[in-house]
Motif scaffolding. Structure first.
Motif, PDB file in Angstrom:
ATOM      1  N   GLU A  78      -7.138 -37.127   4.093  1.00  0.00           N
ATOM      2  CA  GLU A  78      -6.081 -35.897   4.474  1.00  0.00           C
ATOM      3  C   GLU A  78      -4.617 -36.749   5.145  1.00  0.00           C
ATOM      4  OE1 GLU A  78      -7.188 -32.505   6.347  1.00  0.00           O
ATOM      5  OE2 GLU A  78      -8.801 -32.080   4.821  1.00  0.00           O
ATOM      6  N   GLY A  79      -3.646 -36.280   4.502  1.00  0.00           N
ATOM      7  CA  GLY A  79      -2.203 -36.529   5.263  1.00  0.00           C
ATOM      8  C   GLY A  79      -1.558 -37.827   4.461  1.00  0.00           C
ATOM      9  N   VAL A 139       5.558 -53.195   6.908  1.00  0.00           N
ATOM     10  CA  VAL A 139       5.174 -54.509   7.328  1.00  0.00           C
ATOM     11  C   VAL A 139       6.374 -55.492   7.071  1.00  0.00           C
ATOM     12  CG1 VAL A 139       3.562 -56.306   6.866  1.00  0.00           C
ATOM     13  CG2 VAL A 139       2.832 -53.932   6.777  1.00  0.00           C
ATOM     14  N   GLY A 140       7.107 -55.889   7.954  1.00  0.00           N
ATOM     15  CA  GLY A 140       8.303 -56.735   7.839  1.00  0.00           C
ATOM     16  C   GLY A 140       9.328 -55.833   6.947  1.00  0.00           C
ATOM     17  N   ASP A 141       9.846 -56.566   5.994  1.00  0.00           N
ATOM     18  CA  ASP A 141      10.744 -55.682   5.258  1.00  0.00           C
ATOM     19  C   ASP A 141       9.974 -55.022   3.745  1.00  0.00           C
ATOM     20  OD1 ASP A 141       9.865 -57.751   3.438  1.00  0.00           O
ATOM     21  OD2 ASP A 141      12.134 -58.056   3.181  1.00  0.00           O
ATOM     22  N   ARG A 142       8.737 -54.740   3.977  1.00  0.00           N
ATOM     23  CA  ARG A 142       7.846 -54.017   2.963  1.00  0.00           C
ATOM     24  C   ARG A 142       7.290 -52.705   3.510  1.00  0.00           C
ATOM     25  NH1 ARG A 142       4.083 -58.679   0.566  1.00  0.00           N
ATOM     26  NH2 ARG A 142       4.226 -58.879   2.875  1.00  0.00           N
ATOM     27  N   GLU A 143       7.671 -51.610   2.794  1.00  0.00           N
ATOM     28  CA  GLU A 143       7.122 -50.021   2.915  1.00  0.00           C
ATOM     29  C   GLU A 143       6.142 -49.999   2.205  1.00  0.00           C
ATOM     30  OE1 GLU A 143       8.703 -45.707   3.483  1.00  0.00           O
ATOM     31  OE2 GLU A 143       9.601 -46.941   2.087  1.00  0.00           O
ATOM     32  N   PHE A 144       4.915 -49.459   2.875  1.00  0.00           N
ATOM     33  CA  PHE A 144       3.797 -48.911   2.131  1.00  0.00           C
ATOM     34  C   PHE A 144       3.783 -47.474   2.475  1.00  0.00           C
ATOM     35  CE2 PHE A 144       3.153 -53.354   3.028  1.00  0.00           C
ATOM     36  CZ  PHE A 144       2.589 -53.904   2.022  1.00  0.00           C
ATOM     37  N   ILE A 145       3.273 -46.624   1.419  1.00  0.00           N
ATOM     38  CA  ILE A 145       3.104 -45.366   1.461  1.00  0.00           C
ATOM     39  C   ILE A 145       1.721 -44.855   1.309  1.00  0.00           C
ATOM     40  CG2 ILE A 145       3.887 -42.623   0.853  1.00  0.00           C
ATOM     41  CD1 ILE A 145       6.366 -43.912   0.287  1.00  0.00           C
TER      42      ILE A 145
END
Length: 754
Positions: free
Chosen positions: A557-558, A564-570
């Motif tokens: 859940e959530g 991480v550096g200039d990378r976004e993880f969702i």
């Protein structure tokens, strides 16, 4: 104003350190106003640096130029500032302006007689000429710099420049001159007791000998280079400090990555049909690749790793050592005389110095005379005539085959080596000589098929075409398994310990297709980091083991955003992760479960050593780049990087399961060192093996595979690798989940034999 973002994390630190070195200042708070009596050049330097603090990279050179063009500084104050400006141009990759400003700095330094600054600028100028591929000018700059550094007595820089000049002559095809300077470099490193530098020089000498078709001698020098590297690794293992990164000056003189030396030696040994020795080097190569990625490999506690020299090779090494000792002594005497200022030398000292310089310049001739001596040539012939069976007496092979023979089933070890123009396969079985096969496929063609195969396995639109997957899998099977399948059949081998190379790490061997069946239908396949880093002997029999105790966590859940550096993880919670963990608890009653916020690194790792299995039903991403960029996400939103995993202690854990891993994030494939490094880090915690996925599989498919895996794991006589294979076969038999997308993603790394 520049819109460039200042790098974050380790990249920010590295850039700051680079700027500090380049600009000659420390990273420290700077005053906003000059103190009384302060050098105006220092104040100018401070002014130029301030835009860097704001991330405005383009503004600093403008600040320097404005003052220089205004002619506000004179004499000794100008030259360092010009050098600073050229260094900034260099950092910003403005190579052409950097060349011009370096030349201007050189003129100013010569005008004021600052010979240390002249030497350093010539050194930098030579490096820029190399960037521009103006090798003749680079050679002139490096040679002039070398003469000045010899007067200054800077042995480390002297050794580096000697090596650099040797490399340039090598590139130009002047092998005699190349050997001359490389021999000088080797002697200088030996005087410094610098084993890392000595290893570099030996490896470069080996490359020249290989180009001269002196294969047997090249092999000897490669072996000596690798043994020095392994000695260093063993030294730091014994002191529990880990294997440190090379100093900056040594990084600059490598012709490539450290592991290139291992690959080049493997290639020469295979060309010479010395397969046993090649296998040992290939195993050491895996260790070196991990070390290049993690910088923390301490070697195996089982045995220090050194390449064994054949008797004829030992004889040649003894002869060469005598020659090199003379070169070291010559260098020592030469340095003592060069340290005396020219105006204070006696006529006899100057005459002796001139003689020694001539002798040093003849080192290449002496070495060439050595390699052409009749007795040396005769030993080379003996090595060429040696039968492959001679190397079967090597202790390393006898020990490895003894370990394989002690297992309860026929097991083989497969090493592929991906080269520019071909693929080499080495197969080690419990009995008989190792098998060597050469496959005519280039690195470019192989890597292209790997990318295509992975897309066919994972892309929702393309994976609908099962025949495409089979066609691609068939091509890879013909390259990787068909050349050795007869040997596997003769030995009754159904279990392969697989040490993939390069981008082969991104695809599962079990998903290859022979035209009738998937490879997983024929073999149990356990991935390994390196034989030298693992114990695959079977201890307690599977039947005699105590019941498993599982600590299982789920992120269900959530949603969390991770930078991480200039990378976004969702990442959002995995809907079936909770059911997956509940099912594990149903299959194994001694399971402890942690969900979402309670599933934190602190709560999990603190109690993990009380369990035999650690099951993490959560996201993990292993990405190309630095170890700090790969991570495991916990249910409370905290992430643990691959570097952090080294701090875990899991002495009683037999298996770690990560059921939702991703590799090749964003479609970017590197050389797979992050996968290799993950396997190693888990081994170092004490865990015997790890199961993880190469790509994210839908939650329901993952749950079904894990249910089947834990059910099989409870069966008497079934080990970890067998349980995973049987679980994969169960999905393969289900029409809804028979596509390799669902079952092939999961691989076992480590000891899956028990």
């Amino acid at each position: 104003m520049s819109d460039r973002r200042f790098p974050s994390g380790p990249n920010r630190y590295l850039l700051l350190c680079s700027l500090a070195l380049v600009l000659g200042v420390a990273i420290a708070p700077r005053a906003s106003a000059a103190l009384p009596g302060e050098n105006p050049a220092d104040r100018l330097l401070q002014t130029g640096l301030e835009p860097f603090d704001r991330g405005e990279f383009e503004a600093a050179p403008i600040a320097f130029r404005q003052v220089l063009e205004g002619d506000r500084l004179r004499g000794r104050e100008i030259a360092p500032q010009i050098a600073n400006l050229s260094n900034i141009d260099d950092v910003l990759n403005r190579l052409s302006p950097a060349l011009n400003t370096y030349r201007r700095a050189l003129e100013q330094a010569r005008a004021i007689g600052d010979w240390a600054e002249v030497a350093q600028t010539l050194d930098r100028l030579g490096a820029l000429y190399v960037e521009f591929k103006q090798y003749d000018r680079a050679l002139e700059s490096f040679q002039e710099a070398l003469k000045l550094f010899e007067r200054l007595g800077d042995l480390h820089t002297i050794a580096r420049l000697q090596n650099q000049i040797g490399k340039l002559y090598f590139s130009a095809g002047d092998y005699l001159q190349s050997l001359d300077f490389l021999q000088q470099s080797l002697a200088t490193f030996q005087r410094l007791d610098d084993l890392a530098g000595e290893s570099v020089a030996l490896g470069n000498i080996a490359r020249v000998l290989d180009r001269q078709n002196k294969t047997e001698l090249a092999i000897i020098f490669y072996k000596k280079a690798i043994n020095l590297t392994e000695d260093l690794r063993q030294t730091f293992r014994e002191t529990a400090e880990g294997f440190p990164p090379l100093p900056v000056e040594l990084k600059e003189i490598y012709t490539g990555k450290v592991e290139d030396t291992y690959k080049q030696l493997s290639e020469l040994l295979l060309q010479s049909d010395r397969v046993v020795e090649a296998q040992e080097v290939l195993d050491l190569l895996k260790i070196q690749e991990i070390d290049s990625y993690l910088r923390s490999v301490r070697g195996s506690d089982l045995d220090p790793r050194r390449l064994q020299l054949l008797p004829q090779e030992e004889q040649l090494v003894a002869e060469y050592t005598h020659l090199q000792t003379e070169a070291v002594e010559l260098g020592k005497e030469l340095s003592r005389l060069q340290a005396i200022p020219p105006e204070k030398r006696t006529a006899a000292q100057q005459e002796r110095l001139d003689t020694l310089v001539q002798l040093q310049q003849q080192l290449g001739d002496k070495f060439q005379a050595f390699v052409n001596r009749p007795d040396v040539v005769d030993i080379e012939r003996q090595l060429r005539r040696s039968s492959p069976e001679d190397s079967l007496k090597l202790a390393s092979l006898q020990q490895l085959q003894g370990r394989l023979q002690g297992l309860d089933r026929p097991v083989a070890i497969l090493y592929p080596l991906v080269l520019e123009d071909r693929l080499e396969l080495v197969l080690v079985t419990p009995d008989g000589p190792p098998l060597h096969r050469t496959v005519a496929v280039s690195r470019e063609e192989l890597n292209g098929e790997i990318v295509e195969f992975r897309k066919l396995l994972t892309d929702p639109k393309r994976r609908r075409h099962r025949e495409w997957v089979q066609e691609s899998g068939y091509r890879l099977y013909q390259w990787l398994l068909a050349p050795i399948e007869a040997a596997l059949a003769r030995g009754g081998v159904e279990t392969i310990l697989y040490a993939p190379d390069g981008q082969l790490r991104y695809i599962p061997l079990g998903a290859l297709y022979d035209g009738d069946r998937w490879a997983i239908e024929r073999f149990e396949i356990d991935n390994i980091t390196a034989i030298g880093l693992m114990q695959f002997e079977q201890g307690t029999t599977v039947e005699g083991r105590s019941p498993h105790r599982v600590l299982a966590g789920a992120f269900s859940e959530g949603t969390y955003r991770i930078w991480v550096g200039d990378r976004e993880f969702i990442f959002s919670g995995l809907p079936f992760a909770g059911a997956e963990v509940d099912n594990v608890a149903s299959a194994i009653p001694t399971t402890t479960t942690l969900f979402n916020d309670r599933f934190s690194p602190e709560a999990t790792i603190a109690r993990a050593e009380d369990y035999t299995i650690l099951h993490l039903a959560t996201h993990a991403a292993f990405v190309t780049g630095e170890p700090e960029e790969s991570f495991i996400l916990f249910g409370n939103g905290d992430r643990v990087t691959l570097r952090d995993v080294a701090l875990w202690s899991l002495p009683n854990v037999e298996l770690v399961v990560l059921s939702a891993c991703q590799t090749g994030v964003g479609g970017v494939l590197g050389n797979g060192q992050e996968i290799l490094g993950f396997g190693y880090q888990m081994q170092q915690t004490g865990a015997e093996a790890t199961i993880s996925s190469l790509w994210s599989v839908d939650d329901r498919g993952t749950q079904l595979l894990m249910d089947a895996f834990y059910e099989r794991l409870q069966t008497p006589g079934v080990g970890k690798g067998q349980a995973l294979r049987q679980a994969q076969l169960s999905l393969l038999a289900d029409p809804q989940y028979s596509h390799p997308y669902h079952w092939a993603s999961f691989i076992l790394i480590g000891n899956g034999l028990d």
